[in-house]
Design a protein around this motif. Sequence first.
Motif, PDB file in Angstrom:
ATOM      1  N   UNK A 152       0.856  -1.183   0.000  1.00  0.00           N
ATOM      2  CA  UNK A 152       0.000   0.000   0.000  1.00  0.00           C
ATOM      3  C   UNK A 152       0.895   1.237   0.000  1.00  0.00           C
ATOM      4  N   UNK A 153       0.723   2.079  -0.996  1.00  0.00           N
ATOM      5  CA  UNK A 153       1.501   3.304  -1.109  1.00  0.00           C
ATOM      6  C   UNK A 153       0.606   4.494  -0.783  1.00  0.00           C
ATOM      7  N   UNK A 154       0.867   5.095   0.375  1.00  0.00           N
ATOM      8  CA  UNK A 154       0.087   6.258   0.806  1.00  0.00           C
ATOM      9  C   UNK A 154       0.787   7.516   0.286  1.00  0.00           C
ATOM     10  N   UNK A 155       0.215   8.072  -0.766  1.00  0.00           N
ATOM     11  CA  UNK A 155       0.881   9.123  -1.528  1.00  0.00           C
ATOM     12  C   UNK A 155       0.432  10.507  -1.062  1.00  0.00           C
ATOM     13  N   UNK A 156       1.389  11.403  -0.907  1.00  0.00           N
ATOM     14  CA  UNK A 156       1.094  12.799  -0.579  1.00  0.00           C
ATOM     15  C   UNK A 156       0.611  13.528  -1.822  1.00  0.00           C
ATOM     16  N   UNK A 157       0.336  14.816  -1.686  1.00  0.00           N
ATOM     17  CA  UNK A 157      -0.136  15.608  -2.811  1.00  0.00           C
ATOM     18  C   UNK A 157       0.859  15.574  -3.961  1.00  0.00           C
ATOM     19  N   UNK A 158       0.386  15.222  -5.141  1.00  0.00           N
ATOM     20  CA  UNK A 158       1.264  15.070  -6.300  1.00  0.00           C
ATOM     21  C   UNK A 158       1.412  16.410  -7.012  1.00  0.00           C
ATOM     22  N   UNK A 159       2.642  16.780  -7.260  1.00  0.00           N
ATOM     23  CA  UNK A 159       2.915  17.991  -8.021  1.00  0.00           C
ATOM     24  C   UNK A 159       3.714  17.628  -9.265  1.00  0.00           C
ATOM     25  N   UNK A 160       3.799  18.551 -10.208  1.00  0.00           N
ATOM     26  CA  UNK A 160       4.526  18.300 -11.452  1.00  0.00           C
ATOM     27  C   UNK A 160       5.075  19.617 -11.978  1.00  0.00           C
ATOM     28  N   UNK A 161       5.850  19.552 -13.020  1.00  0.00           N
ATOM     29  CA  UNK A 161       6.508  20.752 -13.535  1.00  0.00           C
ATOM     30  C   UNK A 161       5.530  21.846 -13.931  1.00  0.00           C
ATOM     31  N   UNK A 162       4.373  21.452 -14.449  1.00  0.00           N
ATOM     32  CA  UNK A 162       3.417  22.466 -14.899  1.00  0.00           C
ATOM     33  C   UNK A 162       2.841  23.278 -13.741  1.00  0.00           C
ATOM     34  N   UNK A 163       2.959  22.764 -12.532  1.00  0.00           N
ATOM     35  CA  UNK A 163       2.476  23.504 -11.356  1.00  0.00           C
ATOM     36  C   UNK A 163       3.394  24.667 -10.986  1.00  0.00           C
ATOM     37  N   UNK A 164       4.586  24.714 -11.576  1.00  0.00           N
ATOM     38  CA  UNK A 164       5.552  25.745 -11.219  1.00  0.00           C
ATOM     39  C   UNK A 164       5.597  26.884 -12.235  1.00  0.00           C
ATOM     40  N   UNK A 165       4.622  26.925 -13.143  1.00  0.00           N
ATOM     41  CA  UNK A 165       4.528  28.045 -14.070  1.00  0.00           C
ATOM     42  C   UNK A 165       3.929  29.244 -13.347  1.00  0.00           C
ATOM     43  N   UNK A 166       4.311  30.428 -13.775  1.00  0.00           N
ATOM     44  CA  UNK A 166       3.875  31.644 -13.097  1.00  0.00           C
ATOM     45  C   UNK A 166       2.356  31.747 -13.022  1.00  0.00           C
ATOM     46  N   UNK A 167       1.670  31.352 -14.092  1.00  0.00           N
ATOM     47  CA  UNK A 167       0.215  31.486 -14.106  1.00  0.00           C
ATOM     48  C   UNK A 167      -0.493  30.335 -13.401  1.00  0.00           C
ATOM     49  N   UNK A 168       0.277  29.386 -12.846  1.00  0.00           N
ATOM     50  CA  UNK A 168      -0.318  28.256 -12.131  1.00  0.00           C
ATOM     51  C   UNK A 168      -0.245  28.407 -10.617  1.00  0.00           C
ATOM     52  N   UNK A 169       0.477  29.418 -10.156  1.00  0.00           N
ATOM     53  CA  UNK A 169       0.636  29.600  -8.714  1.00  0.00           C
ATOM     54  C   UNK A 169      -0.587  30.281  -8.112  1.00  0.00           C
ATOM     55  N   UNK A 170      -0.892  29.987  -6.853  1.00  0.00           N
ATOM     56  CA  UNK A 170      -2.029  30.663  -6.209  1.00  0.00           C
ATOM     57  C   UNK A 170      -1.730  32.147  -6.021  1.00  0.00           C
ATOM     58  N   UNK A 171      -2.763  32.955  -6.058  1.00  0.00           N
ATOM     59  CA  UNK A 171      -2.594  34.400  -5.845  1.00  0.00           C
ATOM     60  C   UNK A 171      -2.805  34.774  -4.390  1.00  0.00           C
ATOM     61  N   UNK A 172      -3.429  33.883  -3.618  1.00  0.00           N
ATOM     62  CA  UNK A 172      -3.659  34.126  -2.192  1.00  0.00           C
ATOM     63  C   UNK A 172      -3.253  32.893  -1.391  1.00  0.00           C
ATOM     64  N   UNK A 173      -2.802  33.118  -0.169  1.00  0.00           N
ATOM     65  CA  UNK A 173      -2.410  32.047   0.743  1.00  0.00           C
ATOM     66  C   UNK A 173      -2.863  32.422   2.152  1.00  0.00           C
ATOM     67  N   UNK A 174      -2.955  31.454   3.062  1.00  0.00           N
ATOM     68  CA  UNK A 174      -3.416  31.767   4.422  1.00  0.00           C
ATOM     69  C   UNK A 174      -2.396  32.619   5.185  1.00  0.00           C
TER      70      UNK A 174
END
Length: 285
Positions: A152-174
């Motif tokens: 059983x592989x309990x996987x954390x949140x998966x990210x990839x290269x496309x998540x690091x583009x400028x237009x893919x980043x969140x504009x607000x954070x807690x």
Amino acid sequence: MKKNILIVGCGNLGNHLLPKLFGKFNVFATNRKIKYESKSGFTNIELDLSLYPKKKLPSIFNIVLYTVPPISVNHPRKPLLEFFLTHNLCNVNKNPIHFIYIGTTGIYGDHHGKKVSEESQLLASEERSRLRIMDEEILRRYSQVLSLQTTILRVSGITSNKRFKKDSLPTIIPAKANDVIINRIHLDDLVNCVVHILFNKKNNRAYNISDGKKIKYGDYYEYVARLLKIRAPERLSKYEYCARVNKNFLTFLTQSKFVDISRLLNETNWRPNFDLENYLKNESA
């Protein structure tokens, strides 16, 4: 002789795994609709498990990689995993099958920022994660009956290269006071980890998978913004943040934990390789 491997639910992870398996295994994969020609290097099986098909799969597999997420607990039929096990694997194979289940660290729920290992209490509060717990229980229940060697592989949140583009980043954070520890794994590292497990399996074990780094959500995206040399996302109070974010995305605000991957590192000798800073430097060069 090459072993036969079946990927059940060949989605994003499966598609990235395929090139790593060619030549090493006889590869079979199920999809809801045929996406590839047979000349792609594997046998493609059209199968929509959510329809509970009467069609049975051939009993030729040495390894099964199961990636299908569970469906609602209110569904009138038995859980998908239980259906697959009883419909396709019951009394069909004399040799033990290595069954790899792709799960999630979401089953741990909120541990208030504390470290969680594979032995930690499962505190999932949302339906999706509770269904994952149910799947793990089903797999353990059937493993002896069906002679399964389970991982059983309990996987954390998966990210990839496309998540690091400028237009893919969140504009607000807690705001800092409401920030939570997150756990991530890059898709390339996850693919390499699954392949590593195929050749270095330990029977009947569960493993947490993440990059092993302890960082908070807001701090993470401020770090990415610095590397990209762009303006950092705006910090908002919990009230303001909740008012502007999709409700389905708010679960993480109530789940702070640091996923411990010591068992995975010590027992399999796998190591994550993705380096965000180096990647972004190379992209901008």
